[in-house]
Design a protein around this motif. Structure first.
Motif, PDB file in Angstrom:
ATOM      1  N   ILE A 491       0.869  -1.181   0.000  1.00  0.00           N
ATOM      2  CA  ILE A 491       0.000   0.000   0.000  1.00  0.00           C
ATOM      3  C   ILE A 491       0.906   1.231   0.000  1.00  0.00           C
ATOM      4  CG2 ILE A 491      -1.807   1.296   1.208  1.00  0.00           C
ATOM      5  CD1 ILE A 491      -2.843  -1.400   0.528  1.00  0.00           C
ATOM      6  N   ALA A 492       0.679   2.094  -0.965  1.00  0.00           N
ATOM      7  CA  ALA A 492       1.421   3.351  -0.989  1.00  0.00           C
ATOM      8  C   ALA A 492       0.500   4.455  -0.510  1.00  0.00           C
ATOM      9  CB  ALA A 492       1.897   3.657  -2.407  1.00  0.00           C
ATOM     10  N   PRO A 493       0.968   5.281   0.420  1.00  0.00           N
ATOM     11  CA  PRO A 493       0.137   6.406   0.840  1.00  0.00           C
ATOM     12  C   PRO A 493      -0.218   7.243  -0.388  1.00  0.00           C
ATOM     13  CG  PRO A 493       2.134   6.268   2.168  1.00  0.00           C
ATOM     14  CD  PRO A 493       2.274   5.265   1.068  1.00  0.00           C
ATOM     15  N   ARG A 494      -1.429   7.718  -0.440  1.00  0.00           N
ATOM     16  CA  ARG A 494      -1.866   8.513  -1.592  1.00  0.00           C
ATOM     17  C   ARG A 494      -2.003   9.966  -1.139  1.00  0.00           C
ATOM     18  NH1 ARG A 494      -6.322   5.770  -3.169  1.00  0.00           N
ATOM     19  NH2 ARG A 494      -7.294   6.599  -1.321  1.00  0.00           N
ATOM     20  N   LEU A 495      -1.127  10.796  -1.677  1.00  0.00           N
ATOM     21  CA  LEU A 495      -1.110  12.187  -1.229  1.00  0.00           C
ATOM     22  C   LEU A 495      -1.465  13.098  -2.396  1.00  0.00           C
ATOM     23  CD1 LEU A 495       2.173  11.986   0.849  1.00  0.00           C
ATOM     24  CD2 LEU A 495      -0.168  11.833   1.690  1.00  0.00           C
ATOM     25  N   ILE A 496      -2.485  13.891  -2.188  1.00  0.00           N
ATOM     26  CA  ILE A 496      -2.924  14.806  -3.238  1.00  0.00           C
ATOM     27  C   ILE A 496      -2.457  16.203  -2.878  1.00  0.00           C
ATOM     28  CG2 ILE A 496      -4.925  15.760  -4.449  1.00  0.00           C
ATOM     29  CD1 ILE A 496      -6.431  13.191  -3.570  1.00  0.00           C
ATOM     30  N   GLN A 497      -1.766  16.819  -3.814  1.00  0.00           N
ATOM     31  CA  GLN A 497      -1.298  18.169  -3.528  1.00  0.00           C
ATOM     32  C   GLN A 497      -2.453  19.154  -3.649  1.00  0.00           C
ATOM     33  OE1 GLN A 497       2.393  19.104  -5.284  1.00  0.00           O
ATOM     34  NE2 GLN A 497       2.264  21.294  -4.791  1.00  0.00           N
ATOM     35  N   THR A 498      -2.605  19.996  -2.640  1.00  0.00           N
ATOM     36  CA  THR A 498      -3.731  20.935  -2.660  1.00  0.00           C
ATOM     37  C   THR A 498      -3.251  22.373  -2.687  1.00  0.00           C
ATOM     38  OG1 THR A 498      -3.769  20.854  -0.256  1.00  0.00           O
ATOM     39  CG2 THR A 498      -5.305  19.412  -1.410  1.00  0.00           C
ATOM     40  N   THR A 499      -1.936  22.559  -2.583  1.00  0.00           N
ATOM     41  CA  THR A 499      -1.442  23.932  -2.556  1.00  0.00           C
ATOM     42  C   THR A 499      -0.805  24.284  -3.902  1.00  0.00           C
ATOM     43  OG1 THR A 499       0.608  23.082  -1.623  1.00  0.00           O
ATOM     44  CG2 THR A 499      -1.004  23.942  -0.074  1.00  0.00           C
ATOM     45  N   GLU A 500      -0.972  25.537  -4.291  1.00  0.00           N
ATOM     46  CA  GLU A 500      -0.376  26.020  -5.543  1.00  0.00           C
ATOM     47  C   GLU A 500       1.091  26.374  -5.286  1.00  0.00           C
ATOM     48  OE1 GLU A 500      -1.628  25.866  -8.364  1.00  0.00           O
ATOM     49  OE2 GLU A 500      -3.802  25.739  -8.028  1.00  0.00           O
ATOM     50  N   SER A 649       8.853   2.032   9.982  1.00  0.00           N
ATOM     51  CA  SER A 649       7.619   1.708  10.695  1.00  0.00           C
ATOM     52  C   SER A 649       6.572   1.269   9.686  1.00  0.00           C
ATOM     53  CB  SER A 649       7.125   2.922  11.496  1.00  0.00           C
ATOM     54  OG  SER A 649       6.836   3.975  10.617  1.00  0.00           O
ATOM     55  N   PRO A 650       5.615   0.480  10.141  1.00  0.00           N
ATOM     56  CA  PRO A 650       4.602   0.006   9.210  1.00  0.00           C
ATOM     57  C   PRO A 650       3.632   1.133   8.837  1.00  0.00           C
ATOM     58  CG  PRO A 650       4.075  -0.708  11.422  1.00  0.00           C
ATOM     59  CD  PRO A 650       5.396  -0.012  11.499  1.00  0.00           C
ATOM     60  N   TYR A 651       3.118   1.071   7.632  1.00  0.00           N
ATOM     61  CA  TYR A 651       2.107   2.048   7.216  1.00  0.00           C
ATOM     62  C   TYR A 651       0.751   1.379   7.301  1.00  0.00           C
ATOM     63  CZ  TYR A 651      -0.566   5.250   4.338  1.00  0.00           C
ATOM     64  OH  TYR A 651      -1.515   6.120   3.897  1.00  0.00           O
ATOM     65  N   VAL A 652      -0.070   1.814   8.239  1.00  0.00           N
ATOM     66  CA  VAL A 652      -1.307   1.082   8.515  1.00  0.00           C
ATOM     67  C   VAL A 652      -2.548   1.756   7.939  1.00  0.00           C
ATOM     68  CG1 VAL A 652      -0.378  -0.003  10.584  1.00  0.00           C
ATOM     69  CG2 VAL A 652      -1.568   2.184  10.779  1.00  0.00           C
ATOM     70  N   SER A 653      -2.380   2.873   7.259  1.00  0.00           N
ATOM     71  CA  SER A 653      -3.550   3.582   6.739  1.00  0.00           C
ATOM     72  C   SER A 653      -3.866   3.148   5.304  1.00  0.00           C
ATOM     73  CB  SER A 653      -3.306   5.088   6.776  1.00  0.00           C
ATOM     74  OG  SER A 653      -2.791   5.466   8.027  1.00  0.00           O
ATOM     75  N   ASP A 654      -4.765   3.908   4.695  1.00  0.00           N
ATOM     76  CA  ASP A 654      -5.219   3.571   3.353  1.00  0.00           C
ATOM     77  C   ASP A 654      -4.302   4.158   2.291  1.00  0.00           C
ATOM     78  OD1 ASP A 654      -7.423   2.189   4.282  1.00  0.00           O
ATOM     79  OD2 ASP A 654      -8.537   4.044   4.592  1.00  0.00           O
ATOM     80  N   GLY A 655      -4.502   3.701   1.073  1.00  0.00           N
ATOM     81  CA  GLY A 655      -3.701   4.216  -0.033  1.00  0.00           C
ATOM     82  C   GLY A 655      -3.925   3.425  -1.304  1.00  0.00           C
ATOM     83  N   ASN A 656      -2.955   3.492  -2.194  1.00  0.00           N
ATOM     84  CA  ASN A 656      -3.047   2.780  -3.464  1.00  0.00           C
ATOM     85  C   ASN A 656      -2.229   1.500  -3.402  1.00  0.00           C
ATOM     86  OD1 ASN A 656      -4.580   4.812  -4.593  1.00  0.00           O
ATOM     87  ND2 ASN A 656      -2.786   5.870  -5.437  1.00  0.00           N
ATOM     88  N   LEU A 657      -2.709   0.489  -4.118  1.00  0.00           N
ATOM     89  CA  LEU A 657      -1.985  -0.773  -4.113  1.00  0.00           C
ATOM     90  C   LEU A 657      -0.733  -0.714  -4.995  1.00  0.00           C
ATOM     91  CD1 LEU A 657      -4.529  -1.759  -2.707  1.00  0.00           C
ATOM     92  CD2 LEU A 657      -4.330  -3.877  -4.000  1.00  0.00           C
ATOM     93  N   VAL A 658       0.327  -1.285  -4.485  1.00  0.00           N
ATOM     94  CA  VAL A 658       1.547  -1.461  -5.273  1.00  0.00           C
ATOM     95  C   VAL A 658       2.036  -2.887  -5.042  1.00  0.00           C
ATOM     96  CG1 VAL A 658       2.248   0.956  -5.197  1.00  0.00           C
ATOM     97  CG2 VAL A 658       3.006  -0.591  -3.393  1.00  0.00           C
ATOM     98  N   ASN A 659       2.923  -3.365  -5.870  1.00  0.00           N
ATOM     99  CA  ASN A 659       3.445  -4.734  -5.752  1.00  0.00           C
ATOM    100  C   ASN A 659       2.329  -5.758  -5.683  1.00  0.00           C
ATOM    101  OD1 ASN A 659       6.208  -4.164  -5.744  1.00  0.00           O
ATOM    102  ND2 ASN A 659       6.106  -3.555  -3.595  1.00  0.00           N
ATOM    103  N   SER A 660       1.206  -5.443  -6.326  1.00  0.00           N
ATOM    104  CA  SER A 660       0.065  -6.342  -6.205  1.00  0.00           C
ATOM    105  C   SER A 660      -0.447  -6.767  -7.558  1.00  0.00           C
ATOM    106  CB  SER A 660      -1.064  -5.667  -5.407  1.00  0.00           C
ATOM    107  OG  SER A 660      -0.632  -5.411  -4.105  1.00  0.00           O
ATOM    108  N   ASP A 661       0.473  -6.948  -8.464  1.00  0.00           N
ATOM    109  CA  ASP A 661       0.152  -7.523  -9.761  1.00  0.00           C
ATOM    110  C   ASP A 661      -0.961  -6.725 -10.446  1.00  0.00           C
ATOM    111  OD1 ASP A 661       0.778  -9.403 -11.637  1.00  0.00           O
ATOM    112  OD2 ASP A 661      -0.736 -10.837 -10.955  1.00  0.00           O
TER     113      ASP A 661
END
Length: 1068
Positions: A491-500, A649-661
């Motif tokens: 799971i990769a954290p999904r970060l959306i940029q909101t600042t210009e 440290s482990p990343y326990v939140s939501d995000g996008n799948l990676v390494n998952s075929d």
RNA sequence: GCCGAGGUGGCGGAAUUGGUAGACGCGCACGACUCAAAAUCGUGUACUGAAAGGUGUGGGGGUUCGAUUCCCCCCCUCGGCACCA
């Protein structure tokens, strides 16, 4: 006038009430509306009533008297929860039979309750240890038995070695016994269980229709512990025996098929066992060749094709091996059925195909599998090992294959010996042992993963087995670190940029890229490379796009050199992947970049010239970590710095799948179900709640009405033999074995009734069973025919208001709700929530706020208090000191306030006047309204404060005899004795408690004048007195005419805010 | 860590559709009664300031004419649960 003598007054009226039956209730009087008000009945301990009881019972007594006065027929009963350990332990110590202790203590409690003036009907009490009560406890057990709500099993249960008995899960507090605070052990013991887990969802849902304190509600729901996830199967291929050749020849020797043959078509033997399994794996490309081989060399046989993308697994079973139908994935199952039906003459159904295979085939398919429960099926591709609880059945089944059996056995034995406390609370350090020689197959990627046993996996939760995803779970992370297992991010954290500049722009075209983000450290200083962009206001770390033929490592090293010219960089840490969504200003497009984050250390200052093109894009700066934080633009870059600082440290939140075929880039929440389905798993809801074990190896409880036939099968005791009496010829000394086992009488009774060889159940029931239904008995406590006659049950239940301590959240309150739901399911009740409204009283602490206890010697005895201050004063102080739900600090300095108040009330009777003052009349009507309203809301403290204010006021003005009598009626629920005395002294008719609650007249309660606050610009500057309900213009005129306010009121107000009878605010 | 409840004078506590913060009680101070004391009664009692005034409901921001009350962040106390996959 005599001085107020509380002892004399209280004794006098308690005697009178007893004699006249003042508290008698007619339970069949249905003319009045009913109100069922319930107290938590006490355990009749030798210590007598404690202050907590006193508070709760007083509150309900006030409420009860008030309700009666307002026209309700109120059922406000009590009784004794009299089975239980203290009486038994006392018997062990002194030899006094618990029956005797119970009788003595109950009598003492009754005396105490009467001395407080509680309005119970004392002829209608319920005592759970009496046969006429436990007869029905047993009857209900039998109904549960007949309706499949109770079962017996041998299971590891909580065992308190100090109390010598089993405990329910709810009776264990932090790994220790709820009663004696000693550590609890896990022990396999045969025990009767109530199926409370059948009602887990109902117990959660039911909270929506009842009015209970929020924390109790939440705690119960948390205890039930619902979690939604998936069950997924991992194949555990059996591996070759100690002597693989022997095993292979057993299966293949006579069949003219050899390992060489298999190898020749590119296959390999995965598994071959002595007991008849052969598992062969080969690439899909050679499927045809393999099939030909089998057809050619083997007699007709059957197999299971276990399909993956690029290979086929055949699993054979010898005809002499016992086979069970296994739970397989849908596709596999269908394939087998199809296969089976080819040779099956019967009607082709799933069942018949399987039956045929099992009975007739030389070879039948079988795949050993382990089910795991997970709430994160989305992370399946990151499952790099699996863990079984030490108690898991597979550990035993695999034992022949396990190479390090001695270590494993040792660990299992140690785990069994540990108390819950040792296993959980004391240490969170992970321990475990790998099952060497066996592997599981991760169904997502068909990789072999190691199998461990570890006690951080609990046997009782889920399936007792987990898939471990160290990258995304803290516990798995700790374990993997300790055992050096691969940690694979999926799971990769999904970060959306909101600042210009660079804020993600909805609707613009989107381009996906793979890139690197590098935190590059200076060769000697604690500074890092930052890129200041020239074309756009960006501050970034070193970044770059990954070309198709590159690894991220290659890219990042290349980029360092190209963009900064530094020649000797070393990748020190791979910090994983993060997904960033932003708008690429120079390229004018939205981008989603999988940024592979690296931490790089420059080895030296060797640097070459960079290209003009690079030079034109950005300049290089050296910044500290802190400076970077304000410099960086993109959230992904901030993230990289954060990851660096935080360390691994482990990343326990939501995000996008990676390494998952094929599931890569999916939102992990969407992927949960997709992945589960793809591997043949199923979505599943699990609860933490466990079935309620009710068997107790103790004496003083209701006997379980079960007898065993000579074969050991359980049978319920027929109704005509109820109550199934508790035998008396028993030694109380606890041995760990049930005391009833020693009873000759019980044994003889059983054989006499049921026949030779029949034996009685010797465990007794948990006392919480008794208290799970006592509120159903109160409407009809003397009934020998039914637990409660239907007419009364229908009329009185459910309970309208229940007041008691919060300590029973998980025990009594949960069990009682379960009982009600179970009884409704059976058809014994037509409602499923017993207590419509529930409130807790706070604890009574000593003056310093310390919990009262014998060992601290700070116990306040209600008897002493009643004797010194009087029951009415004790009652009023308890109610006045704090809101019902709050703690009370029992401070004797405080009680004098209410003592003085009652004395002033007493003296006031001699100071009445003949002429009615309108002010007093108005105050009286306001008081009636206030006190009634407060009692309805159980706000006794403010009701008493209002009464005090009233007395203060009329002492100064005046009160007539009639008004005084009305006041006495208001006081009566709070201080029933003094009120009765004053009522009589004032010539009142009968008992004050039989008179209806006074009515208030809204118009008489209305003030003629009101004080209005005057604000200027929101600040209070004074007040004016005007007629009630004056309008804005009138008030404004008064305000403007007020000299004192003139200094604040220069100029015309821009705005006026007027709240009738409250305030006027002038905004200048 | 998670869930819940809270944080208001010297103390217990009051005040909710946002509308005079500190009701009521304890304690304390002063006064009356008394030879004296107790009891009782009366007056006062958030802080600051001589006063006018200013400040004040855990801390910081916000919304509003107006915030103890509503919103955001943080701190602290209490209660419960806690390797629950």
């Amino acid at each position: 006038m005599q001085k107020y003598d509380h002892q004399k007054v209280e004794k006098k009226w308690q005697k009178t009430w007893d004699e006249t039956g003042a508290n008698k209730i007619d339970k069949d009087d249905t003319a009045k509306p009913k109100f069922y008000l319930l107290d938590m009945y006490p355990y009749p301990s030798g210590d007598g009533l404690h202050m907590g009881h006193t508070e709760a019972y007083t509150a309900n007594d006030i409420f009860s008297r008030y309700k009666k006065a307002t026209g309700f027929n109120v059922l406000h009963p009590t009784g004794f929860d009299s089975f239980g350990l203290p009486a038994e332990n006392y018997a062990v110590k002194t030899g006094v039979h618990p029956k005797e202790t119970t009788k003595t203590n109950s009598e003492n409690f009754t005396r105490q309750l009467k001395s407080l003036g509680i309005d119970y009907d004392y002829d209608e009490m319920v005592t759970t240890s009496e046969p006429n009560y436990y007869k029905w406890t047993q009857w209900l057990f039998i109904q549960f038995f007949k309706n499949d709500l109770v079962y017996k099993k041998t299971d590891t249960v909580n065992w308190c070695d100090s109390c010598k008995t089993v405990l329910a899960n709810e009776q264990v507090e932090g790994g220790a016994c709820e009663r004696c605070k000693k550590d609890v052990m896990q022990k396999p013991i045969p025990s009767w269980f109530f199926k409370i887990t059948d009602f887990a969802q109902d117990l959660i849902d039911g909270h929506e229709k009842i009015d209970w304190p929020e924390h109790t509600r939440k705690n119960q729901i948390n205890w039930i512990g619902k979690s939604e996830g998936a069950e997924i199967e991992f194949v555990v291929p059996r591996v070759v025996n100690d002597d693989p050749n022997e095993a292979r020849s057993f299966i293949m020797g006579e069949k003219n098929i050899s390992e060489k043959d298999i190898n020749a078509v590119g296959g390999e033997i995965v598994e071959a066992t002595k007991n008849g399994f052969l598992c062969v794996r080969f690439p899909k490309s050679s499927a045809k060749a393999f099939e030909e081989l089998i057809v050619e060399k083997m007699e007709p046989g059957f197999w299971n094709e276990y399909l993956t993308d690029d290979e086929v697994v055949f699993i054979f079973k010898h005809k002499d091996s016992s086979v069970e139908r296994l739970v397989l994935s849908e596709e596999t199952d269908a394939a087998i059925v199809e296969l089976g039906n080819k040779f099956n003459d019967d009607e082709p159904t799933d069942e018949s195909a399987w039956a045929w295979l099992a009975n007739n085939s030389w070879y039948a398919p079988i795949v050993p599998k382990v089910r795991v429960f997970t709430t994160r099926p989305d992370t399946l591709f990151g499952a790099t090992y699996m863990v079984l609880s030490p108690e898991h059945e597979l550990v035993g089944k695999l034992s022949e294959k396990i190479e390090n059996k001695a270590d494993v056995d040792k660990y299992v034995a140690a785990a069994a010996k540990k108390t819950d406390l040792e296993r959980t609370v004391e240490t969170k350090e992970k321990t475990g042992v790998e099952l060497k020689g066996v592997k599981a197959i991760n169904p997502a990627n068909n990789e072999e993963v190691p199998i461990f046993i570890a006690d951080y996996v609990l046997a009782h939760y889920g399936t007792g087995a987990i898939m471990a995803v160290p990258a995304h779970d803290e516990r798995d992370w700790d374990f993997a670190k300790q055992f050096g297992i691969e940690i694979r991010q999926v799971i990769a954290p999904r970060l959306i940029q909101t600042t210009e500049p660079g804020a993600f722009r909805e609707g613009e075209p989107m381009v996906f890229r793979n890139g690197v983000i590098a935190l590059v450290k200076h060769w000697s200083e604690d500074k890092y490379i930052a890129l200041k962009w020239k074309e756009v206001e960006w501050g970034t770390l070193l970044t770059g796009g990954i070309e198709d033929d590159e690894t991220p490592e290659q890219t990042v090293l290349k980029e360092v050199r190209e963009e900064t010219g530094f020649m000797n960089a070393k990748i020190t840490r791979d910090m994983g992947v993060v997904d960033g969504m932003f708008y690429h200003v120079p390229k004018k497009e939205n981008r989603t970049v999988h940024g592979h984050m690296f931490y790089i250390e420059l080895q030296d200052d060797a640097q070459e010239q960079i290209s003009d093109e690079e030079e034109a894009r950005h300049s290089v700066e050296w910044l500290t970590l802190d400076e970077l934080k304000s410099f960086l633009t993109a959230p992904t870059h901030h993230h990289a710095v954060e990851v660096f600082e935080k360390g691994d440290s482990p990343y326990v939140s939501d995000g996008n799948l990676v390494n998952s075929d094929k599931f890569n880039d999916l939102d992990n929440l969407e992927a949960k179900e997709m992945i589960t389905k793809a591997v043949g798993g199923e979505m599943k809801t699990t609860y933490k709640l466990r079935d309620w074990s009710i068997s107790r190896q103790r004496y003083w409880g209701a006997p379980i009405p079960i007898v065993y036939d000579p074969e050991g099968n359980p049978h319920v005791v027929p109704d005509e033999h109820l109550p199934w009496l508790l035998p008396e010829d028993v030694d109380f000394m606890p041995t760990g074995e049930a005391p009833l086992a020693q009873s000759k009488e019980l044994k003889e009774r059983t054989e006499k009734i049921f026949g030779e060889g029949w034996t009685p159940e010797v465990d007794t029931m948990d006392t919480f069973v008794c208290s799970s239904w006592y509120y159903l008995r109160y409407p009809d406590p003397h009934n020998d025919e039914e637990f409660c006659r239907e007419s009364r049950l229908k009329h009185w239940l459910p309970v309208d208001l229940y007041v008691g301590g919060a300590e029973h959240t998980y025990l009594h309150l949960m069990y009682a709700r379960f009982f009600t739901k179970a009884m409704q399911k059976i058809g014994l009740l037509d409602f499923d929530e017993p207590f419509l409204k529930m409130r807790h009283q706070g604890m009574v602490l000593d003056a310093e706020g310390v919990k009262m206890s014998k060992s601290k010697g700070n116990i306040v005895n209600p008897d002493d208090m009643v004797e010194r201050f009087g029951a009415d004063s004790v009652r009023m102080y308890m109610m006045f000191a704090a809101p019902l739900a709050d703690e009370i600090l029992w401070n004797e300095n405080g009680i004098v306030g209410v003592v003085r108040f009652l004395e002033r009330v007493w003296r006031l009777q001699g100071n009445t006047v003949d002429e009615k003052s309108p002010d007093a009349e108005r105050s009286l009507h306001k008081l009636i309204r206030k006190v009634g309203g407060d009692i309805e809301e159980l706000k006794f403290n403010t009701a008493i404060a209002a009464m005090m204010s009233f007395v203060n006021e009329v002492e100064k003005s005046s009160i007539t005899k009639e008004q005084y009598a009305t006041f006495v009626r208001i006081l009566a629920p709070f201080a029933p004795h003094i009120a009765e005395e004053l009522w009589e002294a004032g010539g009142g008719e009968g008992s004050v408690h039989t008179h209806p609650w006074p009515k208030f007249d809204e118009s008489l309660a209305k003030d003629e004048e009101v004080t209005i606050a005057v604000q200027v610009n929101g600040k209070v500057r004074g007040s004016v007195v005007v007629a009630n309900d004056s309008d804005e213009a009138t008030v404004l005129e008064v305000v403007q005419g007020e000299d004192k306010l003139s200094r604040w009121l220069e100029g015309e107000p821009k705005k006026v805010i007027f709240v009738p009878n409250r305030l006027i605010n002038l905004v200048l």
